[in-house]
Enzyme design. Structure first.
Site, PDB file in Angstrom:
ATOM      1  N   SER A  99      47.270  38.292 108.548  1.00 26.95           N
ATOM      2  CA  SER A  99      46.268  38.551 109.587  1.00 26.95           C
ATOM      3  C   SER A  99      46.890  38.669 110.973  1.00 26.95           C
ATOM      4  O   SER A  99      46.370  39.407 111.825  1.00 26.95           O
ATOM      5  CB  SER A  99      45.198  37.459 109.587  1.00 26.95           C
ATOM      6  OG  SER A  99      45.772  36.185 109.845  1.00 26.95           O
ATOM      7  N   GLU A 117      41.753  64.532 113.332  1.00 33.35           N
ATOM      8  CA  GLU A 117      42.491  65.663 112.775  1.00 33.35           C
ATOM      9  C   GLU A 117      42.086  66.960 113.463  1.00 33.35           C
ATOM     10  O   GLU A 117      40.935  67.140 113.871  1.00 33.35           O
ATOM     11  CB  GLU A 117      42.240  65.785 111.267  1.00 33.35           C
ATOM     12  CG  GLU A 117      43.089  66.877 110.621  1.00 33.35           C
ATOM     13  CD  GLU A 117      42.834  67.039 109.127  1.00 33.35           C
ATOM     14  OE1 GLU A 117      43.556  67.830 108.493  1.00 33.35           O
ATOM     15  OE2 GLU A 117      41.912  66.394 108.607  1.00 33.35           O
ATOM     16  N   PHE A 118      43.065  67.844 113.583  1.00 34.97           N
ATOM     17  CA  PHE A 118      42.829  69.192 114.084  1.00 34.97           C
ATOM     18  C   PHE A 118      41.664  69.813 113.314  1.00 34.97           C
ATOM     19  O   PHE A 118      41.661  69.814 112.082  1.00 34.97           O
ATOM     20  CB  PHE A 118      44.102  70.027 113.883  1.00 34.97           C
ATOM     21  CG  PHE A 118      44.001  71.443 114.373  1.00 34.97           C
ATOM     22  CD1 PHE A 118      44.259  71.760 115.694  1.00 34.97           C
ATOM     23  CD2 PHE A 118      43.659  72.473 113.499  1.00 34.97           C
ATOM     24  CE1 PHE A 118      44.177  73.070 116.140  1.00 34.97           C
ATOM     25  CE2 PHE A 118      43.579  73.783 113.929  1.00 34.97           C
ATOM     26  CZ  PHE A 118      43.835  74.087 115.258  1.00 34.97           C
ATOM     27  N   ARG A 159      36.950  73.891 112.659  1.00 34.78           N
ATOM     28  CA  ARG A 159      35.619  74.296 113.125  1.00 34.78           C
ATOM     29  C   ARG A 159      35.675  74.775 114.564  1.00 34.78           C
ATOM     30  O   ARG A 159      34.840  75.577 114.993  1.00 34.78           O
ATOM     31  CB  ARG A 159      34.633  73.126 113.046  1.00 34.78           C
ATOM     32  CG  ARG A 159      34.256  72.691 111.650  1.00 34.78           C
ATOM     33  CD  ARG A 159      33.129  71.666 111.721  1.00 34.78           C
ATOM     34  NE  ARG A 159      31.901  72.277 112.222  1.00 34.78           N
ATOM     35  CZ  ARG A 159      30.876  71.568 112.716  1.00 34.78           C
ATOM     36  NH1 ARG A 159      30.926  70.248 112.784  1.00 34.78           N
ATOM     37  NH2 ARG A 159      29.804  72.185 113.129  1.00 34.78           N
ATOM     38  N   ARG A 184      37.144  79.237 107.520  1.00 32.13           N
ATOM     39  CA  ARG A 184      38.251  78.403 107.040  1.00 32.13           C
ATOM     40  C   ARG A 184      38.258  78.279 105.514  1.00 32.13           C
ATOM     41  O   ARG A 184      39.257  77.884 104.925  1.00 32.13           O
ATOM     42  CB  ARG A 184      38.181  77.014 107.676  1.00 32.13           C
ATOM     43  CG  ARG A 184      36.915  76.235 107.346  1.00 32.13           C
ATOM     44  CD  ARG A 184      36.893  74.896 108.045  1.00 32.13           C
ATOM     45  NE  ARG A 184      35.600  74.245 107.902  1.00 32.13           N
ATOM     46  CZ  ARG A 184      35.349  72.994 108.294  1.00 32.13           C
ATOM     47  NH1 ARG A 184      36.306  72.258 108.828  1.00 32.13           N
ATOM     48  NH2 ARG A 184      34.143  72.478 108.160  1.00 32.13           N
ATOM     49  N   ARG A 220      54.090  54.533 100.247  1.00 31.31           N
ATOM     50  CA  ARG A 220      54.443  55.938 100.444  1.00 31.31           C
ATOM     51  C   ARG A 220      55.927  56.213 100.673  1.00 31.31           C
ATOM     52  O   ARG A 220      56.318  57.379 100.732  1.00 31.31           O
ATOM     53  CB  ARG A 220      53.639  56.495 101.624  1.00 31.31           C
ATOM     54  CG  ARG A 220      52.137  56.518 101.393  1.00 31.31           C
ATOM     55  CD  ARG A 220      51.763  57.353 100.181  1.00 31.31           C
ATOM     56  NE  ARG A 220      50.309  57.500 100.042  1.00 31.31           N
ATOM     57  CZ  ARG A 220      49.719  58.207  99.094  1.00 31.31           C
ATOM     58  NH1 ARG A 220      50.439  58.827  98.170  1.00 31.31           N
ATOM     59  NH2 ARG A 220      48.412  58.298  99.033  1.00 31.31           N
TER      60      ARG A 220
END
Length: 214
Positions: free
Chosen positions: A56, A87-88, A91, A155, A182
């Site tokens: 924590s 995020e880019f 739209r 898109r 990752r």
């Protein structure tokens, strides 16, 4: 693929006449119940917290990075729900290009693995195929925009290797978990390269924590 540091938590608390570092802030918060809270030394305390799973305290400091990747890899990154993202948006702005990926052979024993041993002829075919897909789809995308079709609809014509940009913010605790998941061979190579690049930034900003983790 590009990664860069945007920000880390900037403490304003002073101890022994000096403003705490981000790592010092975590130790300061960890000592909330201690009469020794103003102790400027924290390396052993943070290492102790890591060894004994007191996670924590590592939620008290955040780090934000900018990631340039593709929509294909962005889908994997956005699954880490303990982070906050911006995020880019296709739209509001047109597509900025695409990224070509190398081809790897599917590992038949491990679905999470791919093997980099394909012939150059297969590599060339895969590169050319990606270029053909982009040329066709981006051409149709531009035509859709010229026809007045909204970006949020146009898109749909773009492939998964369209470039995107993400701001990813998380606590030190979240970043530690992210690297554990990752930065390993089970992760897709392109995502792993991003994670390892961010880990280098993390190690420079949080050297005491990085040392304790190793």
């Amino acid at each position: 693929m590009e990664v860069k540091l945007v920000s880390i938590t900037q403490p304003v608390v002073e101890v022994a006449g000096e403003t705490l570092s981000a790592e010092g802030l975590m130790a300061y918060c960890a000592r909330v119940s201690s009469p020794n809270q103003d102790n400027p030394n924290y390396a052993k305390l943070l290492a102790y917290c890591i060894r004994h799973g007191h996670w924590s305290v590592f939620e008290m400091v955040d780090m934000t990075v900018e990631i340039v990747t593709t929509r294909m890899i962005a889908q994997q990154i956005l699954r880490h729900r303990s982070f906050s993202f911006q995020e880019f948006s296709l739209r509001y702005a047109p597509a900025q290009g695409f990224e070509t990926y190398p081809a790897r052979r599917q590992d038949v024993k491990n679905r999470q693995n791919s093997i980099d041993d394909l012939a150059e002829s297969d590599q060339a075919w895969f590169r050319d195929s990606q270029q053909q897909v982009w040329d066709m789809n981006s051409g149709l995308y531009q035509e859709a925009l010229e026809r007045g079709i909204a970006k949020e609809c146009a898109r749909a014509l773009l492939p998964l290797n369209t470039v995107t940009r993400i701001y990813m913010k998380g606590s030190v605790r979240s970043w530690i978990h992210y690297f554990q998941v990752r930065c390993t061979p089970d992760c897709q190579q392109e995502h792993r390269e991003i994670a390892c690049g961010i880990r280098e930034i993390f190690q420079a900003q949080f050297p005491t924590v990085a040392t304790a983790l190793t």
